[in-house]
Design a protein around this motif. Structure first.
Motif, PDB file in Angstrom:
ATOM      1  N   VAL A 129      69.350  26.011  68.254  1.00 41.35           N
ATOM      2  CA  VAL A 129      69.116  24.576  68.418  1.00 41.35           C
ATOM      3  C   VAL A 129      69.231  23.883  67.064  1.00 41.35           C
ATOM      4  N   THR A 130      70.106  22.896  66.977  1.00 42.34           N
ATOM      5  CA  THR A 130      70.261  22.111  65.750  1.00 42.34           C
ATOM      6  C   THR A 130      69.630  20.731  65.860  1.00 42.34           C
ATOM      7  N   LYS A 131      69.394  20.285  67.086  1.00 40.73           N
ATOM      8  CA  LYS A 131      68.795  18.969  67.294  1.00 40.73           C
ATOM      9  C   LYS A 131      67.909  19.029  68.531  1.00 40.73           C
ATOM     10  N   ASP A 132      66.664  18.606  68.367  1.00 44.94           N
ATOM     11  CA  ASP A 132      65.709  18.656  69.466  1.00 44.94           C
ATOM     12  C   ASP A 132      66.124  17.736  70.613  1.00 44.94           C
ATOM     13  N   PRO A 133      65.667  18.027  71.841  1.00 49.51           N
ATOM     14  CA  PRO A 133      65.878  17.068  72.932  1.00 49.51           C
ATOM     15  C   PRO A 133      65.283  15.715  72.559  1.00 49.51           C
ATOM     16  N   GLN A 134      65.975  14.666  72.930  1.00 51.66           N
ATOM     17  CA  GLN A 134      65.527  13.322  72.574  1.00 51.66           C
ATOM     18  C   GLN A 134      65.870  12.354  73.699  1.00 51.66           C
ATOM     19  N   GLY A 135      64.845  11.681  74.215  1.00 49.09           N
ATOM     20  CA  GLY A 135      65.064  10.718  75.284  1.00 49.09           C
ATOM     21  C   GLY A 135      65.677  11.394  76.502  1.00 49.09           C
TER      22      GLY A 135
END
Length: 387
Positions: free
Chosen positions: A101-107
């Protein structure tokens, strides 16, 4: 002087980093909270979208993760095909693969993942399949850059890659080699797990808050580490003893009636710094609006009227904002595209000075921040790396 303040409550651990008594970084951890960014999973492709050159991967979270073709091709540019293939040629529904994972879940968006694994250590970031060496741009001494590069070249196995972190400056060859070997052993453990699980499954998660603080935040510049929990106090001493025995004397236990955060002014600073409207010491103020795509910061004169002329008044406010904005980006962990609407200035020298001020201030940030420059509309464009 830097101080690290760790406030422990039954359901929450909070960490605040102070520079010259000013709050600059803030992090939290709930006992049941699981770190996503940096975590490694065995995932299963559930959908391939040739029109987007991307695939959706089930890694066991509520929303499927997004995998772009560039994160599926070999990480080293020399090993990539000259013409980028269609993603349907290298990915298919049902295929399992190891992703990070390079970017967390968002919105409404799921996590972003990559097959290019990187595992951070104390002095280096280990990339098992990168086959190249990179050195932090913040290391500006040519002799030290050359020493670290030669050390990495003599330590890596074929196909391995590393990024030399800023903290590696001045570190011994033995310490850096030990860091590399620890990360290499960790990668071997992760690989051995992949054959024992059925996708989707988590293989590795990044460190919890305390070890992460020791790895990434505590340096020679942090002179005091305060905490109000006896168990966390002992845990921190043990962690520091392993990392650097000389740092143990900087850990202090706080047992007064006044809250630890109140004692150091952190509570009030958090309350002020996370509002939409942020007042500047002179009487000017900032308005910060965040969307999924970008963050916009508007600079206003507010109650400040100046004393010389309009150009000087505007310049004073803009220069003050240029110093405060990087601190707020770090503190609020704002990332991605950032647009700053400074008050219009007529003199090019003032515009240059404001950009110099903000460029100097972002050097204190551990996350890479790039000042792109002024747009034709007079807006300052910048980016802060997502992690």
């Amino acid at each position: 002087m830097k101080q690290l303040i760790i406030h422990c409550a039954p359901e929450l651990i909070q960490a605040a980093l102070l520079e010259e008594s000013r709050l600059v970084e803030y992090d939290t951890q709930y006992p049941l909270d699981s770190q996503r960014a940096g975590s490694i999973y065995m995932g299963r492709i559930v959908n391939v979208l040739p029109g987007m050159q991307a695939a959706f991967v089930d890694i066991g979270l509520a929303k499927n993760a997004f995998l772009y073709i560039d994160d599926l091709l070999p990480v080293h540019i020399d090993k990539q095909p000259k013409i980028k293939p269609s993603i349907t040629e290298i990915a298919e529904v049902g295929q399992t693969l190891l992703v990070q994972v390079t970017k967390d879940p968002q919105g409404t968006k799921g996590a972003r993942v990559t097959t290019h694994v990187s595992i951070p250590g104390r002095w280096i970031v280990y990339m098992p399949d990168a086959d190249y060496i990179a050195i932090s741009r913040k290391i500006d001494l040519d002799a030290e850059r050359q020493r670290l590069k030669q050390l990495a070249e003599g330590s890596l196995l074929p196909g391995e890659g590393v990024i030399i972190r800023t903290g590696a400056v001045g570190q011994s060859e033995e310490d850096i080699r030990d860091d590399l070997q620890n990360l290499r052993d960790l990668w071997s453990t992760i690989q051995s797990k992949r054959d024992e699980v059925h996708a989707p499954a988590q293989l590795y998660h990044d460190l919890d808050l305390l070890p992460r603080l020791v790895r990434d935040v505590i340096t020679d510049e942090v002179k005091e580490v305060w905490m109000n929990n006896s168990k966390i106090y002992e845990d921190m001493k043990q962690l520091l003893r392993k990392q650097n025995p000389s740092w143990r004397g900087r850990v202090a236990f706080y047992d007064r009636k006044v809250s630890l955060f109140d004692q150091f002014g952190v509570t009030d600073e958090l309350s002020r710094s996370f509002r939409r409207k942020i007042w500047l010491p002179s009487g000017g103020y900032l308005i910060i609006d965040q969307t999924e795509a970008l963050t916009v910061i508007d600079v206003n004169t507010g109650r400040y009227t100046g004393s010389i002329d309009l150009e000087q008044t505007v310049f004073d406010i803009n220069r003050e904002a240029a110093i405060e904005i990087p601190r707020l980006l770090r503190l609020r962990n704002i990332r991605g595209i950032i647009i700053v609407d400074f008050i219009d200035m007529n003199l090019d020298s003032n515009r240059l000075a404001v950009m110099d001020n903000i460029s100097l201030a972002v050097r204190k940030d551990r996350s890479k921040t790039v000042i792109v420059g002024w747009t034709k509309l007079g807006l300052l464009e910048m980016t802060r790396k997502r992690k």
